[in-house]
Design a protein around this motif. Sequence first.
Motif, short mmCIF file in Angstrom:
data_model
loop_
_atom_site.label_atom_id
_atom_site.label_comp_id
_atom_site.label_asym_id
_atom_site.label_seq_id
_atom_site.Cartn_x
_atom_site.Cartn_y
_atom_site.Cartn_z
N VAL A 30 -66.46 -56.74 9.34
CA VAL A 30 -65.90 -57.01 10.65
C VAL A 30 -66.52 -56.06 11.66
CG1 VAL A 30 -63.79 -57.06 12.04
CG2 VAL A 30 -63.73 -57.82 9.65
N LEU A 31 -67.11 -56.64 12.69
CA LEU A 31 -67.73 -55.86 13.75
C LEU A 31 -66.93 -56.06 15.03
CD1 LEU A 31 -71.46 -56.66 12.95
CD2 LEU A 31 -70.14 -54.64 12.29
N HIS A 32 -66.81 -55.00 15.80
CA HIS A 32 -66.01 -55.01 17.01
C HIS A 32 -66.90 -55.06 18.24
CE1 HIS A 32 -62.39 -53.81 14.69
NE2 HIS A 32 -63.32 -53.28 13.90
N HIS A 33 -66.37 -55.65 19.30
CA HIS A 33 -67.03 -55.64 20.60
C HIS A 33 -65.94 -55.67 21.66
CE1 HIS A 33 -66.50 -60.02 21.43
NE2 HIS A 33 -66.53 -60.10 20.11
N GLU A 34 -66.32 -55.53 22.92
CA GLU A 34 -65.33 -55.44 23.99
C GLU A 34 -64.36 -56.62 24.02
OE1 GLU A 34 -66.87 -54.73 27.88
OE2 GLU A 34 -67.79 -52.83 27.30
N GLY A 35 -64.83 -57.79 23.61
CA GLY A 35 -64.00 -58.98 23.66
C GLY A 35 -63.21 -59.27 22.40
N GLY A 36 -63.35 -58.45 21.36
CA GLY A 36 -62.62 -58.71 20.13
C GLY A 36 -63.41 -58.31 18.90
N THR A 37 -63.33 -59.16 17.87
CA THR A 37 -64.01 -58.87 16.61
C THR A 37 -64.81 -60.08 16.16
OG1 THR A 37 -62.13 -59.57 15.28
CG2 THR A 37 -62.25 -57.23 15.84
N LEU A 38 -65.80 -59.82 15.33
CA LEU A 38 -66.62 -60.86 14.72
C LEU A 38 -66.70 -60.56 13.22
CD1 LEU A 38 -69.51 -60.96 17.33
CD2 LEU A 38 -67.78 -62.74 16.98
N THR A 39 -66.53 -61.59 12.40
CA THR A 39 -66.59 -61.44 10.95
C THR A 39 -67.88 -62.06 10.44
OG1 THR A 39 -64.18 -61.63 10.87
CG2 THR A 39 -65.37 -61.90 8.80
N VAL A 40 -68.67 -61.26 9.72
CA VAL A 40 -69.96 -61.72 9.19
C VAL A 40 -69.72 -62.72 8.06
CG1 VAL A 40 -72.11 -61.02 8.07
CG2 VAL A 40 -71.05 -59.53 9.80
N ARG A 41 -70.29 -63.93 8.22
CA ARG A 41 -70.27 -64.93 7.14
C ARG A 41 -71.51 -64.79 6.27
NH1 ARG A 41 -69.35 -70.57 9.75
NH2 ARG A 41 -70.91 -70.99 8.17
N SER A 42 -72.67 -64.57 6.92
CA SER A 42 -73.92 -64.40 6.19
C SER A 42 -74.91 -63.65 7.08
CB SER A 42 -74.51 -65.76 5.77
OG SER A 42 -74.89 -66.51 6.91
N SER A 43 -75.91 -63.05 6.45
CA SER A 43 -76.98 -62.39 7.21
C SER A 43 -78.23 -62.37 6.36
CB SER A 43 -76.57 -60.98 7.63
OG SER A 43 -76.51 -60.14 6.51
N ARG A 44 -79.35 -62.28 7.05
CA ARG A 44 -80.63 -62.18 6.35
C ARG A 44 -81.63 -61.47 7.25
NH1 ARG A 44 -83.67 -67.33 7.85
NH2 ARG A 44 -82.24 -68.38 9.28
N PRO A 45 -82.52 -60.68 6.64
CA PRO A 45 -83.53 -60.00 7.46
C PRO A 45 -84.47 -61.01 8.10
CG PRO A 45 -83.71 -59.40 5.12
CD PRO A 45 -82.64 -60.41 5.24
N HIS A 46 -84.91 -60.69 9.30
CA HIS A 46 -85.86 -61.54 10.02
C HIS A 46 -86.71 -60.62 10.89
CE1 HIS A 46 -87.52 -64.98 12.12
NE2 HIS A 46 -87.14 -64.45 13.27
N GLN A 47 -87.98 -60.44 10.51
CA GLN A 47 -88.88 -59.49 11.17
C GLN A 47 -88.21 -58.12 11.15
OE1 GLN A 47 -89.59 -61.58 14.85
NE2 GLN A 47 -90.96 -63.03 13.86
N ASP A 48 -88.01 -57.46 12.27
CA ASP A 48 -87.36 -56.14 12.26
C ASP A 48 -85.89 -56.24 12.69
OD1 ASP A 48 -87.94 -56.77 14.89
OD2 ASP A 48 -88.39 -54.72 15.47
N ARG A 49 -85.32 -57.43 12.58
CA ARG A 49 -83.94 -57.68 12.99
C ARG A 49 -83.22 -58.42 11.87
NH1 ARG A 49 -87.09 -59.48 17.89
NH2 ARG A 49 -86.98 -57.69 19.26
N HIS A 50 -82.01 -58.89 12.17
CA HIS A 50 -81.25 -59.69 11.21
C HIS A 50 -80.75 -60.96 11.90
CE1 HIS A 50 -81.33 -56.23 8.62
NE2 HIS A 50 -80.82 -56.97 7.67
N LEU A 51 -80.75 -62.03 11.14
CA LEU A 51 -80.12 -63.27 11.59
C LEU A 51 -78.74 -63.29 10.96
CD1 LEU A 51 -83.06 -65.80 11.19
CD2 LEU A 51 -82.33 -64.56 13.23
N VAL A 52 -77.73 -63.36 11.82
CA VAL A 52 -76.35 -63.24 11.36
C VAL A 52 -75.55 -64.46 11.78
CG1 VAL A 52 -74.26 -61.82 11.44
CG2 VAL A 52 -76.50 -60.72 11.55
N ARG A 53 -74.73 -64.94 10.86
CA ARG A 53 -73.80 -66.02 11.14
C ARG A 53 -72.40 -65.42 11.09
NH1 ARG A 53 -75.12 -71.23 11.11
NH2 ARG A 53 -76.99 -70.81 9.89
#
Length: 154
Positions: free
Chosen positions: A34-57
Amino acid sequence: MLEVGRLLKPHGLAGEVVVQLVTDRLERVKPGSVLHHEGGTLTVRSSRPHQDRHLVRFAEVSTREQGDALRGVVLSAPPLDDADGFWVHELVGATVVSSDGIGRGVVESVQANPAHDLLVLEGGALVPVTFIVDGPVDGRITVEVPDGLFDLYA
């Protein structure tokens, strides 16, 4: 809360987003996190590396439009419990003392470096974090440094 990344932009049509992490702790984007931001929270369903970043759902994002609305959002999370690691918020503001008891200055920032992160002291001295032998304890860090390291900054 510690900043762990930033949402850059949507990726595709189904709500996946590009996240630039500012941490090397990949458990921050493992499913269920669970990641937080000013507007609330986001729960990671999946992620995968992509170049020097991550693609997150995220569970809360299912369309490109929802992902686009989060563009630029800073993601935060509580500190991890890691007895072997140092956290920037624990180091900045601490007084650095060499093993011979001489005060060397206060940590102004921590600079990322490919080999080892560096403590940036007031006055410009740079001390690799691998030289820390004790601390941070009560705002004090003890370092064991090679002879001459501080001579450049005297």
